[in-house]
Design a protein around this motif. Structure first.
Motif, PDB file in Angstrom:
ATOM      1  N   ARG A 109       0.385  -3.405  10.398  1.00 60.17           N
ATOM      2  CA  ARG A 109       0.103  -4.203  11.587  1.00 60.17           C
ATOM      3  C   ARG A 109      -0.958  -5.261  11.301  1.00 60.17           C
ATOM      4  O   ARG A 109      -0.931  -6.355  11.848  1.00 60.17           O
ATOM      5  N   TYR A 110      -1.908  -4.897  10.454  1.00 59.65           N
ATOM      6  CA  TYR A 110      -2.988  -5.839  10.149  1.00 59.65           C
ATOM      7  C   TYR A 110      -2.626  -6.800   9.020  1.00 59.65           C
ATOM      8  O   TYR A 110      -3.457  -7.589   8.587  1.00 59.65           O
ATOM      9  N   GLY A 111      -1.402  -6.720   8.508  1.00 59.39           N
ATOM     10  CA  GLY A 111      -0.982  -7.748   7.557  1.00 59.39           C
ATOM     11  C   GLY A 111      -0.497  -7.267   6.214  1.00 59.39           C
ATOM     12  O   GLY A 111      -0.161  -8.087   5.357  1.00 59.39           O
ATOM     13  N   THR A 112      -0.446  -5.968   5.986  1.00 55.19           N
ATOM     14  CA  THR A 112       0.121  -5.483   4.729  1.00 55.19           C
ATOM     15  C   THR A 112       1.613  -5.791   4.733  1.00 55.19           C
ATOM     16  O   THR A 112       2.312  -5.540   5.707  1.00 55.19           O
ATOM     17  N   ALA A 113       2.092  -6.352   3.618  1.00 60.87           N
ATOM     18  CA  ALA A 113       3.458  -6.879   3.601  1.00 60.87           C
ATOM     19  C   ALA A 113       4.495  -5.812   3.290  1.00 60.87           C
ATOM     20  O   ALA A 113       5.614  -5.860   3.783  1.00 60.87           O
ATOM     21  N   MET A 114       4.109  -4.839   2.478  1.00 63.94           N
ATOM     22  CA  MET A 114       5.064  -3.786   2.107  1.00 63.94           C
ATOM     23  C   MET A 114       4.318  -2.462   2.036  1.00 63.94           C
ATOM     24  O   MET A 114       3.202  -2.383   1.535  1.00 63.94           O
ATOM     25  N   ILE A 115       4.962  -1.420   2.539  1.00 65.88           N
ATOM     26  CA  ILE A 115       4.361  -0.081   2.506  1.00 65.88           C
ATOM     27  C   ILE A 115       5.252   0.817   1.660  1.00 65.88           C
ATOM     28  O   ILE A 115       6.471   0.821   1.790  1.00 65.88           O
ATOM     29  N   CYS A 116       4.605   1.527   0.763  1.00 65.95           N
ATOM     30  CA  CYS A 116       5.344   2.426  -0.123  1.00 65.95           C
ATOM     31  C   CYS A 116       5.431   3.786   0.534  1.00 65.95           C
ATOM     32  O   CYS A 116       4.423   4.367   0.919  1.00 65.95           O
ATOM     33  N   TYR A 117       6.632   4.296   0.642  1.00 65.60           N
ATOM     34  CA  TYR A 117       6.836   5.553   1.354  1.00 65.60           C
ATOM     35  C   TYR A 117       6.151   6.717   0.667  1.00 65.60           C
ATOM     36  O   TYR A 117       5.805   6.672  -0.525  1.00 65.60           O
ATOM     37  N   VAL A 118       5.945   7.760   1.434  1.00 65.29           N
ATOM     38  CA  VAL A 118       5.421   9.045   0.969  1.00 65.29           C
ATOM     39  C   VAL A 118       6.382  10.072   1.568  1.00 65.29           C
ATOM     40  O   VAL A 118       6.796   9.936   2.717  1.00 65.29           O
ATOM     41  N   THR A 119       6.762  11.041   0.773  1.00 68.60           N
ATOM     42  CA  THR A 119       7.711  12.028   1.305  1.00 68.60           C
ATOM     43  C   THR A 119       6.971  13.317   1.689  1.00 68.60           C
ATOM     44  O   THR A 119       5.808  13.498   1.344  1.00 68.60           O
ATOM     45  N   PRO A 120       7.668  14.224   2.376  1.00 67.91           N
ATOM     46  CA  PRO A 120       7.038  15.497   2.728  1.00 67.91           C
ATOM     47  C   PRO A 120       6.590  16.292   1.495  1.00 67.91           C
ATOM     48  O   PRO A 120       5.722  17.162   1.589  1.00 67.91           O
ATOM     49  N   LYS A 121       7.141  15.984   0.337  1.00 70.39           N
ATOM     50  CA  LYS A 121       6.790  16.735  -0.878  1.00 70.39           C
ATOM     51  C   LYS A 121       5.564  16.177  -1.596  1.00 70.39           C
ATOM     52  O   LYS A 121       5.139  16.738  -2.614  1.00 70.39           O
ATOM     53  N   THR A 148       0.819  -1.220   0.000  1.00 69.40           N
ATOM     54  CA  THR A 148       0.000   0.000   0.000  1.00 69.40           C
ATOM     55  C   THR A 148       0.852   1.269   0.000  1.00 69.40           C
ATOM     56  O   THR A 148       1.998   1.272   0.447  1.00 69.40           O
ATOM     57  N   LEU A 149       0.249   2.316  -0.509  1.00 75.62           N
ATOM     58  CA  LEU A 149       0.877   3.643  -0.537  1.00 75.62           C
ATOM     59  C   LEU A 149       0.332   4.392   0.677  1.00 75.62           C
ATOM     60  O   LEU A 149      -0.760   4.926   0.653  1.00 75.62           O
ATOM     61  N   GLY A 150       1.078   4.415   1.749  1.00 78.96           N
ATOM     62  CA  GLY A 150       0.571   4.935   3.005  1.00 78.96           C
ATOM     63  C   GLY A 150      -0.301   3.900   3.661  1.00 78.96           C
ATOM     64  O   GLY A 150       0.152   2.808   3.905  1.00 78.96           O
ATOM     65  N   PRO A 151      -1.590   4.161   3.923  1.00 77.43           N
ATOM     66  CA  PRO A 151      -2.401   5.274   3.438  1.00 77.43           C
ATOM     67  C   PRO A 151      -2.310   6.540   4.306  1.00 77.43           C
ATOM     68  O   PRO A 151      -2.009   6.462   5.491  1.00 77.43           O
ATOM     69  N   LEU A 152      -2.589   7.657   3.651  1.00 81.36           N
ATOM     70  CA  LEU A 152      -2.727   8.927   4.349  1.00 81.36           C
ATOM     71  C   LEU A 152      -4.023   8.901   5.149  1.00 81.36           C
ATOM     72  O   LEU A 152      -5.076   8.529   4.625  1.00 81.36           O
ATOM     73  N   THR A 153      -3.952   9.339   6.385  1.00 76.46           N
ATOM     74  CA  THR A 153      -5.129   9.264   7.258  1.00 76.46           C
ATOM     75  C   THR A 153      -5.874  10.591   7.353  1.00 76.46           C
ATOM     76  O   THR A 153      -6.859  10.689   8.071  1.00 76.46           O
ATOM     77  N   THR A 154      -5.411  11.590   6.660  1.00 74.45           N
ATOM     78  CA  THR A 154      -6.149  12.842   6.500  1.00 74.45           C
ATOM     79  C   THR A 154      -5.606  13.543   5.259  1.00 74.45           C
ATOM     80  O   THR A 154      -4.471  13.281   4.835  1.00 74.45           O
ATOM     81  N   ASP A 155      -6.409  14.429   4.694  1.00 77.63           N
ATOM     82  CA  ASP A 155      -5.991  15.160   3.486  1.00 77.63           C
ATOM     83  C   ASP A 155      -5.418  16.539   3.805  1.00 77.63           C
ATOM     84  O   ASP A 155      -4.966  17.238   2.894  1.00 77.63           O
ATOM     85  N   ILE A 156      -5.457  16.953   5.080  1.00 77.95           N
ATOM     86  CA  ILE A 156      -5.273  18.384   5.361  1.00 77.95           C
ATOM     87  C   ILE A 156      -3.844  18.795   5.709  1.00 77.95           C
ATOM     88  O   ILE A 156      -3.639  19.888   6.220  1.00 77.95           O
ATOM     89  N   ALA A 157      -2.873  17.951   5.409  1.00 77.71           N
ATOM     90  CA  ALA A 157      -1.520  18.330   5.812  1.00 77.71           C
ATOM     91  C   ALA A 157      -0.469  18.196   4.707  1.00 77.71           C
ATOM     92  O   ALA A 157       0.586  17.604   4.919  1.00 77.71           O
ATOM     93  N   PRO A 158      -0.716  18.785   3.516  1.00 74.24           N
ATOM     94  CA  PRO A 158       0.368  18.771   2.531  1.00 74.24           C
ATOM     95  C   PRO A 158       1.625  19.412   3.131  1.00 74.24           C
ATOM     96  O   PRO A 158       1.536  20.404   3.845  1.00 74.24           O
ATOM     97  N   GLY A 159       2.765  18.826   2.839  1.00 72.10           N
ATOM     98  CA  GLY A 159       4.021  19.259   3.465  1.00 72.10           C
ATOM     99  C   GLY A 159       4.417  18.321   4.598  1.00 72.10           C
ATOM    100  O   GLY A 159       5.565  18.320   5.039  1.00 72.10           O
ATOM    101  N   TYR A 160       3.433  17.547   5.073  1.00 71.11           N
ATOM    102  CA  TYR A 160       3.677  16.614   6.181  1.00 71.11           C
ATOM    103  C   TYR A 160       3.098  15.235   5.866  1.00 71.11           C
ATOM    104  O   TYR A 160       2.764  14.495   6.787  1.00 71.11           O
ATOM    105  N   ASP A 161       2.977  14.911   4.588  1.00 67.95           N
ATOM    106  CA  ASP A 161       2.285  13.663   4.268  1.00 67.95           C
ATOM    107  C   ASP A 161       3.127  12.420   4.548  1.00 67.95           C
ATOM    108  O   ASP A 161       2.591  11.311   4.554  1.00 67.95           O
ATOM    109  N   HIS A 162       4.422  12.595   4.845  1.00 62.97           N
ATOM    110  CA  HIS A 162       5.162  11.438   5.360  1.00 62.97           C
ATOM    111  C   HIS A 162       4.590  11.052   6.725  1.00 62.97           C
ATOM    112  O   HIS A 162       4.562   9.880   7.081  1.00 62.97           O
ATOM    113  N   ILE A 163       4.086  12.042   7.461  1.00 56.90           N
ATOM    114  CA  ILE A 163       3.519  11.755   8.785  1.00 56.90           C
ATOM    115  C   ILE A 163       2.065  11.299   8.685  1.00 56.90           C
ATOM    116  O   ILE A 163       1.687  10.294   9.291  1.00 56.90           O
ATOM    117  N   THR A 164       1.238  12.013   7.912  1.00 57.12           N
ATOM    118  CA  THR A 164      -0.171  11.577   7.794  1.00 57.12           C
ATOM    119  C   THR A 164      -0.233  10.132   7.322  1.00 57.12           C
ATOM    120  O   THR A 164      -1.132   9.390   7.715  1.00 57.12           O
TER     121      THR A 164
END
Lengths: 565, 565
Positions: A453-465, A427-443
Motif C-alpha cells: 500500500r505504501y509503494g512496494t511494487a512486488m511482494i514475494c509470497y510466503v507459504t504456510p510451510k 519484499t518478502l512479506g514482511p511477517l508482522t510477528t514471529d509467533i505463528a509458524p504454520g501460518y506465516d502466509h497470514i502473518t
C-alpha cells in the motif's frame, strides 16, 4: 515428464485478446461472464444484464483452448519476432558458458534434459538492448505496450478514467521506477511491469532442495502458480540438476523467471563456501542469461564491514545468499566479490536484458532485528549499486524484508525510496510477528498488504510451510492466494484505476444471491464452491448455512426495502 | 453430551497462578518451559538456560490438571464469593422471565437441558453493581485486579517497565474507555478487560443455525476457541432450543459470552418480523441476563431515517440484527423499538452488570459501501446511546465494520472515537477486499490487524467459511489463530509492554535450532509440528527441508560469525 499436455481452466471464463494500437500485439486476458440479475417488481419478473468482468491473466497460453501446450515442446515464443525485428541482438552459434556446454554434452543427462534446444541471443556488438535503454531513447517497445494494456484492462472498456498508458510505462521504466523483466532468451514470457505506479505484483518461490521434490513436481508448481495468479516465479532450486530443472521451468513459464545464481555457484564447488570465485560465478551468470532467466537476485550490497552488525542480532543472517557470502568473506578475509565485480556483472546482464534484483542479505529474520543498523547499512549500499546498474541501463529491483512489526513497515518503504532513488521495491512479506509458524502466509500477508500500500511494487509470497519445510502444491496455492489478496487490498487502498470493479461485481452477485457468479468472480472459485457445498443440505435456495432461512440479513433487508418503497 | 470430561493441554506448558496483592485472587497463566541453548566454543560445549515464557491464558480450568472439569456440572464458579462479599446483589428465589420458567417447566426438554440449575442473582434494591459504577467510586474490584494481572503477566517478572496496573484498569473502566464484561450470573468466567489501553482481544462467533449443528458440537467449539486463544465468545445460535444451547455454553465457558437477543426474539415469534415487540424482547433480555450472558449486541442505533440511505448501497444491510429491525420498522412504520426503549434496556442491564455492545446494523457489507453515509449516520446515534448507558453505569462496546479498504480503516477508528466518546471499539474484521470468499479469515485479518493497531479494542474473528456456510471446528481454529495473529501484530505495533517477549524467545529458539521450543512457543504448536514432520526425511538434524543441509542460512551465518570472531 509424464503429463505433457497441460491446461488451465476457470469457470465461466473465456480467453480474450486485446490488440495493441502501436504494435501488432494481442494481450491475453480472462473474461468472466455473469448471469442476469432477476428481480420481481409488482409481480413481474425483471431481468438485468450484468456485464462480464475482465481480469488480469497470468496463465498465458495454458488457458487458451485454441493452443495445445505440450510441456515437452515448451510454450510458444511470443516475443521472438519482436526481438528479431529490433535487429540489435544476434543469435549465437553455441552456448557461451562452459557450464552449459558440459551439461549439454553429458549423455547421462539425456533422460532429464528438456527435449528442445534453443540457441541463445545476445546483444549485437555495441548495441544496447535493455527495456530501460529503449525507454530512455523515448521508444515505446511492444513489451511496454503489452504491459500497459494488461495494467489497464478494466478501464478503457468500462469508461473508467485511467492514466495507465504505454507512455507511462515507458517513462517509469526510463526513470528506473519500474522494470519489465524480459530477458531476451525467455521470449515465452508475457511482458509485465513492476513498479509502484502499477498493479502490485506477487512472486512465487519454487524449486527443489537436495531433500525433496523432482523436476516434474516443480514444473507443476510453476504452472499452478500461474493458474492462481502468480506474476513472477523464482526458481530457488538447490541440489543436483539445477540446470535441467531450470530449463524445464523457463520453457514452461509464461511469466518472468528469477533465480539466485549463487546457489548454483555453491553447488558447483561442492558446497564449500570458500571455493566460490568470481570466475565460476561469472560462467554461471552467462549460463543462466542464455537459458532465459529474466532477473537475478544478487547479494552485492553485503559488505565485510556489515558482519559485526549482524552478529549483534537475534537471528543473525537469514538470507541464504547473504549467509553464503558472509561465510565467503569470513573465510577468505576479502570483500564480497559480487560487490567488487558489480560493474562486470552489469556488463553481462545488459547483453541479455536480465534485470538485477539487489538482494538483502541482511534482511531481518525476526521482529527484534527489524529496521536495524545492519539492514539499513546494506540498503544504503544497494542504493549505490542501483546507480552503477542504471548507468548501463540495467533494470533494478531492490529486495526488502523479512520480519517487520506493523508500525515499522512504512519506514522501510520511505528509506528504500530515499536510499535507492525510487527503484522498485520487492519484499518478502514482511511477517508482522514471529509467533505463528504454520501460518506465516497470514502473518506476512498482513505486512505485505501494508508495505504494498505504501509503494512496494512486488511482494514475494510466503507459504504456510515457511520456517518448517518446502511447500507442496497446496501450500503454493495457499501462498499465492494469500498474496493475491494482499496485493489486491493494496491496489484498492491505492485507488488503482478499475481495481474495485471485481469487488463491486462480486458483491452485487452476493447481494443478488447469484452464488455461481460469486464463486466465479473470486480468486479461488474451486475453494469457494467446495466450502459452500460442504454446508448445504438443499441446493438452490437463496440463503446459506451461516444464517439459515429466517436469518439471512440480505434477504430480510431486501424485503424491508421493498416494503419501505 | 457424551464426552463429559474435557481438558486442554499444551506442549511443555504448565498452569501457574499469580496471586493478587489487593484481593485474594489467583490468576491462571500458561508457562512454557524451554530447552537450554547449547553452543560449542573452542571445542567446549556451553549451556545457557532459557527462561520460561509466560503467556496469556484463555483456557481457564480446562488446562489445569488439578481440576477435573465435568461439562455436565459446569466450570467452578470463580467469582461467586467475590459477588457475595460485595453484598449488593441478591439471589432470586426463581427465574424472573416467563421464557425461562416455561423452558424449565417443559418435560420434553429434560434430555437436552443442562443438568444443574443455578438460581440467578440481581442487584439488590437501590444498589448499583456494575464494574463501571465501582470504578467511578474509586473501587478497584477483584475483577479489575484480576484483569490487570493478566494484562501485565510478562512484565513484572521480567523487569519490563509497564504502566499496566489495577488502577489503570479502574480508571479506564470509569472513563468508559474499557469494559470488563462480567455478568453476575456468569461467575465461571475469568475477568478480562477490553479497551484500547490493553492487549487487543479477539471474539469467536459460534452457534448453530436451523440447518446445522447441535448443542454438543457448539460446546466443543466453545472450548476449542478457548484453547486457541479466543478471549470472548458470541453464541449466535438460531433455530430451536436456543435457551438450552446457551445454558450449556455459558456453564462451560471460562471467557465472557455475548449474544444477540433479537435472534431469540425472532424465533419466539416464529420468524415473523412484524410480530416482534418490546414486551417479548424485554422478557428475553431478562432471561439471558439471568442465565449469565456477559454482553448483548443491541442494534438500537438503526433508525427509520437511515433506511433510504441503505437502499442506495451495493449490498444493502448485511447485519442480521440490522436487517430484522429494518424489516420491523418498514412493516410497522414505527421507530426501532430498541432505540425508543433504550433507557428501559439499560435499566435491566445494570441490574446484572451485562454490558451493551451497540450493534452496527448498517455496517458496510462490501468495499463499495465502506465509510458511507448510512454507516456514519448510525455511528453517530451509537454515540448518543453510549451516553444514555453511561449515565446508568452500563458498560458499552461499539461495534464496527465489516468491509473496508485499507486506506479507509483508520478513519473508522478516528470517527468512532470522536462520535462515541472513547468507548471501546469492536469490529468484525474488516475485510479489505470482497474477492476472496473461502479466504476471508485472511482478507479480514489484514484489516483487523490494521484497525486494532489504530486503537480498536477487540476484533471479531472471521472464518474461511464466511459468506459460504457455518464454520466447523477446523474453521474455528483457522479463524481464531488468524485473529490471534492480527491481535498480536497490533500489540507489537502499539509497543504494548512485554508483547515482544514471545517473539524474541521463539526467534532465539529458531536461531538455536531448538525446534521443539519453536513449536511450543507458537500459537499453534500442533500445526507447526505437523508441517515440520511432513517435510522431514531424518529427524534430528539442524536444518529443514526448505533449504536442505548446504543452504541453511542460519547454519552458514553462524559458521561465518565464528570464523569472523
Amino acid at each position: 515428464m509424464n503429463n505433457t499436455a497441460m491446461n488451465i481452466s476457470y469457470p465461466a471464463s473465456r480467453k480474450i485478446y486485446v490488440k495493441g494500437t502501436l504494435h501488432d500485439i494481442s494481450v491475453g486476458m480472462r473474461q468472466i461472464s455473469l448471469l442476469d440479475t432477476i428481480s420481481v417488481e409488482n409481480g413481474v419478473e425483471k431481468r438485468e444484464k450484468n456485464a462480464p468482468v475482465t481480469v488480469y491473466d497470468t496463465s498465458g497460453p495454458y488457458s487458451d483452448p485454441d493452443i495445445a501446450v505440450d510441456v515437452r515442446q515448451g510454450l510458444p515464443r511470443l516475443r521472438e519476432p519482436w526481438i528479431e525485428r529490433r535487429g540489435d541482438a544476434e543469435r549465437l552459434p553455441a552456448f557461451s558458458s562452459a557450464g552449459c556446454r558440459s551439461r549439454l554434452a553429458d549423455p547421462s543427462l539425456a533422460a532429464i534434459r528438456f527435449p528442445v534446444v534453443n540457441l541463445p541471443r545476445r546483444a549485437a556488438k555495441g548495441k544496447s538492448i535493455t527495456q530501460m535503454y529503449y525507454a530512455r531513447q523515448g521508444i515505446i517497445t511492444p513489451e511496454m505496450e503489452y504491459a500497459a494494456i494488461r495494467e489497464n484492462q478494466q478501464c478503457d472498456a468500462l469508461g473508467i478514467p485511467s492514466h495507465i498508458t504505454p507512455e507511462l510505462v515507458r517513462s517509469e521504466v526510463a526513470a528506473g521506477r519500474a522494470i519489465i523483466p524480459a530477458g531476451i532468451n525467455h521470449p515465452e514470457a508475457e511482458p509485465m511491469v513492476i513498479g509502484a505506479s502499477f498493479l502490485v505484483k506477487i512472486n512465487t518461490n519454487i524449486g527443489s532442495s537436495a531433500l525433496s521434490s523432482g523436476v516434474e513436481e516443480e514444473v507443476e508448481k510453476a504452472i499452478w502458480s500461474c493458474k492462481w495468479g502468480g506474476d513472477t516465479l523464482m526458481d530457488l532450486s538447490t541440489g543436483s540438476n539445477i540446470h535441467e530443472a531450470r530449463e524445464w521451468i523457463i520453457r514452461s513459464s509464461p511469466v518472468p523467471v528469477g533465480t539466485v545464481p549463487i546457489y548454483q555457484a555453491l553447488e558447483s564447488v561442492g558446497g564449500e563456501v570458500a571455493k566460490l570465485s568470481w570466475e565460476g560465478y561469472r560462467d554461471i551468470l552467462v549460463e543462466q542469461c542464455e537459458q532465459g532467466v529474466d532477473y537475478f537476485t544478487i547479494h552485492a550490497g553485503l559488505l565485510r564491514a556489515h558482519l559485526p552488525l549482524a552478529q549483534k542480532r537475534t537471528t543473525g543472517i537469514v538470507s541464504r545468499g547473504g549467509a553464503i557470502l558472509a561465510g565467503w568473506m569470513a573465510q577468505r578475509k576479502e570483500e564480497n566479490f559480487l560487490y567488487t565485480h558489480f560493474e562486470d556483472i552489469c556488463e553481462i546482464l545488459k547483453q541479455y536484458d536480465v534485470a538485477v534484483s539487489l538482494g538483502d542479505g541482511l534482511r531481518p529474520g525476526s521482529i527484534g532485528d527489524a529496521n536495524d543498523a545492519a539492514q539499513l547499512a546494506e540498503l544504503s549500499v544497494l542504493g549505490e549499486l542501483t546507480q552503477v546498474a542504471w548507468k548501463r541501463c540495467v533494470q533494478v529491483l531492490i529486495e526488502g524484508p523479512g520480519h517487520v512489526p506493523l508500525h515499522k513497515v512504512k519506514a522501510n518503504v520511505d528509506e528504500q525510496v530515499r536510499l535507492c532513488h525510487g527503484a522498485p521495491f520487492y519484499t518478502l512479506g514482511p511477517l508482522t510477528t514471529d509467533i505463528a509458524p504454520g501460518y506465516d502466509h497470514i502473518t506476512s500477508a498482513i505486512g505485505a498488504a501494508q508495505i504494498a500500500r505504501y509503494g512496494t511494487a512486488m511482494i514475494c509470497y510466503v507459504t504456510p510451510k515457511e520456517h518448517l519445510g518446502l511447500p507442496n502444491k497446496e501450500d503454493v496455492r495457499a501462498g499465492v492466494v494469500a498474496y493475491k489478496i494482499a496485493a489486491h487490498a493494496a491496489d484498492l487502498a491505492k485507488e488503482y484505476p478499475g481495481a474495485q470493479v471485481r469487488d463491486n461485481a462480486l458483491s452485487k452477485a452476493r447481494f443478488d444471491f447469484r452464488w455461481r457468479d460469486q464463486f466465479n468472480l473470486s480468486l479461488d472459485p474451486e475453494r469457494a464452491l467446495e466450502y459452500y457445498k460442504a454446508g448445504r443440505l438443499n441446493d438452490e435456495s437463496d440463503h446459506c448455512t451461516m444464517c439459515g432461512p429466517h436469518f439471512c440479513a440480505m434477504k430480510l433487508a431486501k424485503e424491508a426495502c421493498e416494503i419501505n418503497n
